[in-house]
Design a protein around this motif. Structure first.
Motif, mmCIF file in Angstrom:
data_model
loop_
_atom_site.group_PDB
_atom_site.id
_atom_site.type_symbol
_atom_site.label_atom_id
_atom_site.label_comp_id
_atom_site.label_asym_id
_atom_site.label_seq_id
_atom_site.Cartn_x
_atom_site.Cartn_y
_atom_site.Cartn_z
ATOM 1 N N LEU A 40 32.110 46.794 13.307
ATOM 2 C CA LEU A 40 32.316 46.879 14.755
ATOM 3 C C LEU A 40 33.509 46.040 15.181
ATOM 4 C CD1 LEU A 40 28.600 46.697 15.976
ATOM 5 C CD2 LEU A 40 30.115 48.682 16.131
ATOM 6 N N LEU A 41 33.583 44.807 14.680
ATOM 7 C CA LEU A 41 34.692 43.920 15.051
ATOM 8 C C LEU A 41 36.017 44.462 14.530
ATOM 9 C CD1 LEU A 41 32.989 40.459 14.370
ATOM 10 C CD2 LEU A 41 33.589 41.416 16.598
ATOM 11 N N ALA A 42 35.987 45.044 13.332
ATOM 12 C CA ALA A 42 37.206 45.615 12.773
ATOM 13 C C ALA A 42 37.698 46.779 13.628
ATOM 14 C CB ALA A 42 36.962 46.083 11.338
ATOM 15 N N TYR A 43 36.770 47.598 14.117
ATOM 16 C CA TYR A 43 37.188 48.714 14.970
ATOM 17 C C TYR A 43 37.731 48.212 16.298
ATOM 18 C CZ TYR A 43 37.321 52.697 18.009
ATOM 19 O OH TYR A 43 37.764 53.633 18.908
ATOM 20 N N MET A 44 37.075 47.223 16.897
ATOM 21 C CA MET A 44 37.474 46.740 18.217
ATOM 22 C C MET A 44 38.830 46.050 18.202
ATOM 23 S SD MET A 44 33.953 45.252 19.926
ATOM 24 C CE MET A 44 34.013 43.805 18.919
ATOM 25 N N ASN A 45 39.190 45.450 17.090
ATOM 26 C CA ASN A 45 40.405 44.644 17.017
ATOM 27 C C ASN A 45 41.658 45.463 17.350
ATOM 28 O OD1 ASN A 45 42.054 42.395 16.497
ATOM 29 N ND2 ASN A 45 42.366 43.042 14.379
ATOM 30 N N GLY A 46 42.321 45.100 18.441
ATOM 31 C CA GLY A 46 43.574 45.749 18.814
ATOM 32 C C GLY A 46 43.419 47.089 19.497
ATOM 33 N N ARG A 47 42.188 47.509 19.795
ATOM 34 C CA ARG A 47 41.975 48.794 20.459
ATOM 35 C C ARG A 47 41.512 48.587 21.895
ATOM 36 N NH1 ARG A 47 40.359 50.300 15.067
ATOM 37 N NH2 ARG A 47 41.444 52.197 14.384
ATOM 38 N N ASP A 48 41.708 49.615 22.733
ATOM 39 C CA ASP A 48 41.306 49.545 24.132
ATOM 40 C C ASP A 48 40.468 50.770 24.499
ATOM 41 O OD1 ASP A 48 43.129 51.624 24.408
ATOM 42 O OD2 ASP A 48 44.700 50.361 25.263
ATOM 43 N N LEU A 49 40.203 50.937 25.775
ATOM 44 C CA LEU A 49 39.337 52.017 26.226
ATOM 45 C C LEU A 49 39.935 53.385 25.919
ATOM 46 C CD1 LEU A 49 36.641 52.522 27.704
ATOM 47 C CD2 LEU A 49 37.939 52.658 29.832
ATOM 48 N N LEU A 50 41.250 53.514 26.013
ATOM 49 C CA LEU A 50 41.895 54.790 25.693
ATOM 50 C C LEU A 50 41.662 55.167 24.238
ATOM 51 C CD1 LEU A 50 43.668 57.167 26.519
ATOM 52 C CD2 LEU A 50 45.686 55.748 26.033
ATOM 53 N N ASP A 51 41.739 54.186 23.339
ATOM 54 C CA ASP A 51 41.459 54.455 21.927
ATOM 55 C C ASP A 51 40.023 54.942 21.745
ATOM 56 O OD1 ASP A 51 43.980 53.558 20.727
ATOM 57 O OD2 ASP A 51 43.372 51.563 21.379
ATOM 58 N N LEU A 52 39.090 54.263 22.393
ATOM 59 C CA LEU A 52 37.685 54.639 22.277
ATOM 60 C C LEU A 52 37.466 56.074 22.752
ATOM 61 C CD1 LEU A 52 34.651 53.835 21.864
ATOM 62 C CD2 LEU A 52 34.664 53.095 24.248
ATOM 63 N N ILE A 53 38.057 56.421 23.877
ATOM 64 C CA ILE A 53 37.882 57.757 24.441
ATOM 65 C C ILE A 53 38.502 58.813 23.529
ATOM 66 C CG2 ILE A 53 38.640 59.240 26.340
ATOM 67 C CD1 ILE A 53 38.216 56.795 28.187
ATOM 68 N N ARG A 54 39.675 58.521 22.983
ATOM 69 C CA ARG A 54 40.335 59.478 22.092
ATOM 70 C C ARG A 54 39.615 59.620 20.754
ATOM 71 N NH1 ARG A 54 46.755 57.850 23.042
ATOM 72 N NH2 ARG A 54 47.070 59.143 24.914
ATOM 73 N N ASP A 55 39.117 58.491 20.228
ATOM 74 C CA ASP A 55 38.529 58.514 18.884
ATOM 75 C C ASP A 55 37.176 59.207 18.843
ATOM 76 O OD1 ASP A 55 40.717 57.150 17.962
ATOM 77 O OD2 ASP A 55 39.754 55.175 17.954
ATOM 78 N N PHE A 56 36.439 59.176 19.953
ATOM 79 C CA PHE A 56 35.063 59.665 19.900
ATOM 80 C C PHE A 56 34.765 60.721 20.957
ATOM 81 C CE2 PHE A 56 34.894 55.219 18.266
ATOM 82 C CZ PHE A 56 34.635 55.539 16.943
ATOM 83 N N GLY A 57 35.800 61.404 21.435
ATOM 84 C CA GLY A 57 35.588 62.485 22.384
ATOM 85 C C GLY A 57 35.106 63.747 21.680
ATOM 86 N N PRO A 58 34.846 64.835 22.423
ATOM 87 C CA PRO A 58 34.950 64.904 23.886
ATOM 88 C C PRO A 58 33.751 64.217 24.566
ATOM 89 C CG PRO A 58 34.139 66.975 23.038
ATOM 90 C CD PRO A 58 34.445 66.131 21.841
ATOM 91 N N TRP A 59 33.976 63.800 25.832
ATOM 92 C CA TRP A 59 32.947 63.087 26.583
ATOM 93 C C TRP A 59 32.407 64.001 27.674
ATOM 94 C CZ3 TRP A 59 31.567 58.155 25.068
ATOM 95 C CH2 TRP A 59 32.394 57.575 24.099
ATOM 96 N N LYS A 60 31.161 64.396 27.526
ATOM 97 C CA LYS A 60 30.545 65.313 28.485
ATOM 98 C C LYS A 60 29.737 64.531 29.518
ATOM 99 C CE LYS A 60 30.357 69.007 25.038
ATOM 100 N NZ LYS A 60 29.490 69.943 24.275
#
Length: 613
Positions: free
Chosen positions: A364-384
């Protein structure tokens, strides 16, 4: 046995009065009351109620002083930035306004051996660095975790922990205090509350719960606290605060670094005329920043949401457009474990769900490092999900605190800051700090920013103006020392002053060089040693300069000098402390344990102060 309406001829009001009265009566009082009633002196329900009420009031005058004594309340706080202190003092004022006897102390100012005499103990603490206690909690922390700590069976307690959920050891110090107090036998009056950066609402809820518990106890002891209005207290508060910031006009926004520097450090001057804001050298200025509008629109475009849709931004029902909310209210540049957990509940993406489900902190910490909300939305979309539902999982954008770089005596109606612009590239995208980027790219002289003063009583010039001071700082860490020396100049102080300053290059990064040289010439600054790490084949830092001057530095300490450290906690501050201990050990002919005790005593006496981040 408790009287009830169904097993007696009395009304509900009379039952309540009798159940309050009867357990408190002596045998003589019971005989007198029964004889009084038998004599036929009371003929109506109203008279019965009046008589019982009068007897209760009469009886209360005979209650022993022990029954009337309210438990004393002790509030201890530990803080790096001043948030814990502000909350502790606010809570103390609320309790005092309701007639409680309250003691509010910083942990280092509280004698640990007095812990056994405490009755109700409430702790407000932040967590420092990688899960460590703040500097001003170390002595208390070491005592309470040692075998010297007393049993606390008669103590009731609760802990309010402040932290940042983007760090691995979130609220660690508060958790440790909570566990240790319970181990020592203290009664947990209310469960520990862990607060993230947007701590205000949770802290207020903790306050209210504690107040309810102690008020309930006092009422049982026949001493109901007064109910003075909180509005009276509000009138004593500063007119401008974090909740009600002052909009300050930008007067100057200058780059301090020379051409070709790897860094971008800005000198900011703000107009605070008419604000009634007051500050001392060592205090910080809080700035309520705004997110990059380009990042906001990228998030909205990625999700397909309507930027003009109204979304709630507070529990009181305030609404803003989605674009405004993401710009001014919610944090979008930092990921936290709680955010990932909440996002997984809204997502249909199995990878995200599995990552959260396994609870592997390293992943989890490795994924969070250096990423922001835009990364989260792009990496795990689509968001319904709707924008309204998604907004609910975001935390509020935190204020940014900057050490004040000026003296109000030298610059009335102004406040100066030294801000290093944060720029970096990760995961194929360029990134910029929220507040530093705003000053670097979007704010100019004439623009306004919302500000407030954050007091920091743990980083202060000596009360005795003749006490020598040693100042150690790197980069923007010298901001406070500029304020210190401006203050010394205005006060015509005769104390000795010694500055250790570090940066990358002499030609491009010698921040405030003209001012330091002026103060050296005038005697306001007695000595200055500099370290420019990239100007030599072998890197040189402030701690290396301290070692070079170790004999004289130790002499200053022996003469009663205060030593200040300001800057990066993970590297510079830790290395400086390591070298400082080495100097005390070698020059003072002490063992490592004695050197630790020497530095600990300096810290207790406010002679060793750190402002690190």
């Amino acid at each position: 046995m408790q009287l009830q309406v169904m097993n007696s001829p009395f009304t509900g009001e009379q039952i309540e009065l009798l159940n309050r009265l009867l357990p408190t009566l002596s045998d003589n009082q019971k005989v007198w009351l029964s004889g009084y009633i038998a004599a036929g002196s009371i003929t109506s329900n109203n008279q019965i109620s009046t008589a019982i009420q009068a007897t209760i009031q009469s009886d209360e005058t005979d209650v022993t002083s022990d029954q009337l004594t309210t438990r004393e309340i002790t509030i201890l706080y530990a803080t790096d930035t001043g948030n814990s202190q502000a909350l502790a003092e606010e809570f103390g004022q609320k309790l005092e306004s309701q007639s409680f006897k309250v003691t509010v102390r910083m942990m280092d100012d509280f004698k640990p051996k007095q812990l056994k005499n405490v009755q109700d103990l409430f702790i407000v603490t932040s967590t420092h660095g990688d899960g460590d206690p703040p500097d001003n909690a170390l002595s208390f922390y070491e005592f309470i975790c040692s075998n010297k700590a007393p049993k606390l069976e008669d103590v009731r307690f609760s802990v309010l922990a402040l932290g940042d959920s983007s760090y691995e050891y979130f609220c660690q110090t508060g958790k440790q205090f909570d566990e240790r107090l319970a181990e020592l036998g203290a009664e947990r009056l209310h469960p520990r509350v862990d607060c993230d950066l947007d701590y205000e609402e949770l802290a207020e809820g903790w306050f209210d719960a504690i107040l309810s518990k102690v008020t309930e106890k006092s009422t049982v002891n026949n001493q109901r606290p007064s109910t003075s209005s909180n509005k009276e207290m509000d009138g004593d508060q500063p007119s401008h605060s974090k909740k009600h910031p002052f909009r300050a006009k930008i007067l100057e926004n200058l780059v301090l670094n020379g051409r070709g520097s790897n860094k971008e450090t800005r000198h900011i001057e703000l107009d605070i005329e008419g604000s009634n804001l007051t500050f001392e050298p060592g205090d910080s200025l809080g700035i309520i920043p705004e997110n990059d509008p380009d990042l906001v629109m990228n998030i909205i475009e990625e999700t397909g949401w309507n930027p003009d849709e109204s979304v709630p931004v507070s529990k009181s029902g305030d609404v803003l457009s989605l674009r405004e909310a993401l710009t001014t209210t919610f944090e979008i540049t930092t990921l936290t474990i709680p955010l990932l957990e909440k996002a997984a509940e809204l997502s249909t993406n199995e990878t995200l769900k599995q990552m959260v489900l396994t609870q592997n902190k390293e992943n989890l910490l490795a994924y969070m490092n250096g990423r922001d909300l835009l990364d989260l939305i792009r990496d795990f979309g689509p968001w319904k999900v709707t924008a309204v539902d998604f907004i609910k999982i975001l935390r509020k954008i935190p204020a940014r605190l900057y050490s004040i770089a000026s003296s109000s005596k030298a610059n009335p109606d102004e406040v100066h800051l030294t801000i290093g612009t944060v720029r970096y590239q990760t995961h194929s995208r360029d990134r910029v700090g929220v507040c530093s980027g705003q000053f670097a790219e979007r704010l100019e002289p004439g623009d306004y920013v919302p500000i407030y003063v954050q007091k920091n009583n743990n980083f202060r010039l000596p009360s005795n103006p003749e006490t020598p001071i040693i100042m150690v700082g790197a980069g923007t860490g010298v901001a406070t020392y500029r304020a210190f020396l401006e203050e010394c100049e205005e006060q015509a102080s005769t104390c000795k002053t010694w500055l250790f300053f570090g940066e990358q290059h002499f030609l491009t990064d010698f921040l405030y060089q003209v001012e330091w040289n002026k103060w050296l010439k005038e005697g306001v600054l007695s000595k200055m040693d500099v370290a420019f790490s990239r100007d030599h084949e072998e890197k040189v830092y402030v701690q290396n300069r301290m070692l070079e001057k170790k004999k004289e530095l130790y002499q200053w300490l022996e003469q009663g000098a205060n030593l200040y450290v300001c800057g990066d906690e993970k590297n510079m501050a830790k290395d400086v402390q390591k070298v400082l201990l080495s100097i005390i050990e070698t020059e003072g002919n002490k063992t490592a344990q004695e050197a630790e005790a020497y530095l600990s005593e300096m810290r207790k006496n406010k002679r060793y102060q750190r402002d690190v981040y």
